[in-house]
Design a protein around this motif. Structure first.
Motif, mmCIF file in Angstrom:
data_model
loop_
_atom_site.group_PDB
_atom_site.id
_atom_site.type_symbol
_atom_site.label_atom_id
_atom_site.label_comp_id
_atom_site.label_asym_id
_atom_site.label_seq_id
_atom_site.Cartn_x
_atom_site.Cartn_y
_atom_site.Cartn_z
ATOM 1 N N ALA A 44 0.819 -1.213 0.000
ATOM 2 C CA ALA A 44 0.000 0.000 0.000
ATOM 3 C C ALA A 44 0.848 1.256 0.000
ATOM 4 O O ALA A 44 0.488 2.267 -0.585
ATOM 5 N N ALA A 188 -10.401 0.422 -7.797
ATOM 6 C CA ALA A 188 -10.069 -0.768 -7.015
ATOM 7 C C ALA A 188 -11.108 -1.851 -7.251
ATOM 8 O O ALA A 188 -12.290 -1.567 -7.466
ATOM 9 N N TRP A 214 -2.446 -6.380 -1.626
ATOM 10 C CA TRP A 214 -2.788 -5.754 -2.909
ATOM 11 C C TRP A 214 -2.112 -6.497 -4.061
ATOM 12 O O TRP A 214 -0.950 -6.875 -3.978
ATOM 13 N N ARG A 221 -5.810 -1.628 -8.891
ATOM 14 C CA ARG A 221 -5.533 -2.271 -7.599
ATOM 15 C C ARG A 221 -6.580 -3.346 -7.335
ATOM 16 O O ARG A 221 -7.790 -3.107 -7.462
ATOM 17 N N MET A 223 -7.811 -6.295 -4.566
ATOM 18 C CA MET A 223 -7.714 -6.806 -3.195
ATOM 19 C C MET A 223 -8.469 -8.131 -3.062
ATOM 20 O O MET A 223 -9.697 -8.174 -3.137
ATOM 21 N N GLU A 247 -8.339 -1.527 4.127
ATOM 22 C CA GLU A 247 -7.237 -1.178 3.231
ATOM 23 C C GLU A 247 -7.763 -0.582 1.930
ATOM 24 O O GLU A 247 -7.190 0.364 1.384
ATOM 25 N N VAL A 248 -8.849 -1.132 1.442
ATOM 26 C CA VAL A 248 -9.470 -0.589 0.231
ATOM 27 C C VAL A 248 -9.980 0.817 0.483
ATOM 28 O O VAL A 248 -9.791 1.729 -0.338
ATOM 29 N N TYR A 251 -7.154 3.310 0.560
ATOM 30 C CA TYR A 251 -6.656 3.590 -0.781
ATOM 31 C C TYR A 251 -7.580 4.550 -1.533
ATOM 32 O O TYR A 251 -7.119 5.434 -2.256
#
Length: 264
Positions: A44, A188, A214, A221, A223, A247-248, A251
């Motif tokens: 990341a 994403a 990732w 990206r 995930m 985390e998504v 981002y």
């Protein structure tokens, strides 16, 4: 039997079978691929942001199976191109083709495996119990409407008895998924479950090894995380999926809810 003597073939086969079944129950299928075939992991901190304008389009050679597919510039045009699809052996047994739903300009896309019975009946992805959990993840977890993301599956027709899609079925449907991704051009993608992740990334690495890391899918990206159906059987792993979703969100620049309703 002497404990120091090696086990016979029958014992070895039974042991391996039990081990594989345990992996499947834990949502893990297959064995890790050699390092040379592993997908590219994107930490990341070092991965550059990818805007819709910057994301690499899907190469048109992937559409050569269906001439003219690359000319579909909208999701409506793509759905019209697919039509009453009879391109694989799943078609005769389906009730409805399950194309995809959501915002055609979504920053976030979810990709699952294949429709189940509820999805086949309604013609919409993720509407059964697993779909309700996915909706909770999107609306209560991320804090946006389900209609603001785009949701689809690798396979557009239900496999019999919800079995895993077979290679020829994936080959028939794959160009349509790639075209959906190319048209929506999300920032994403969240891959839901072993099969969807392995089908998109072209690897045999277990989801337990991939989730939370990732990956790169043609400049977008990606995930990997567990499928909502797996979470219904193993609710203790919801915390892992929530960590992946956070985390998504980071981002995409979305605020992370704190306990008690505040955000960070």
């Amino acid at each position: 039997m002497d404990p120091s003597s090696p086990p016979d073939r029958r014992t070895l086969v039974a042991t391996i079978r039990d081990y594989v079944e345990q992996l499947r129950e834990e949502g893990m299928e297959g064995l890790p691929a050699p390092a040379s075939s592993a997908p590219r992991v994107m930490p990341a901190a070092s991965a550059p942001a990818v805007s819709k304008a910057d994301a690499a389009p899907i190469p048109t050679e992937l559409f050569s199976k269906y001439p003219g597919l690359e000319k579909s510039s909208t999701l409506d045009e793509l759905r019209e191109f697919i039509g009453n699809c009879q391109r694989c052996k799943l078609a005769p047994r389906r009730t409805n083709l399950v194309f995809g739903v959501g915002n055609p300009n979504a920053q976030l896309m979810f990709v699952g495996e294949a429709p189940g019975a509820d999805e086949d009946a309604r013609g919409e992805p993720f509407v059964g119990r697993a779909g309700q959990l996915l909706t909770d993840i999107i609306e209560r977890g991320i804090g946006i409407n389900r209609a603001d993301v785009y949701i689809c599956n690798v396979i557009k027709c239900r496999p019999p008895d919800n079995r895993n899609p077979e290679p020829d079925e994936v080959a028939a449907c794959e160009p349509f998924l790639f075209r959906q991704i190319d048209i929506v051009r999300p920032r994403a993608i969240v891959g839901l479950g072993t099969f969807a992740v392995q089908a998109v990334l072209k690897v045999k690495i277990p989801i337990s090894k991939l989730r939370g890391n990732w990956q790169d899918f043609r400049g977008i990206r990606f995930m990997p995380t567990f499928h909502p159906a797996y979470l219904l059987r193993t609710p203790g792993d919801k915390r892992l999926v929530w960590a992946d979703i956070q985390e998504v969100m980071k981002y995409l620049g979305m605020p992370i809810p704190r306990r008690g309703g505040s955000v960070s």
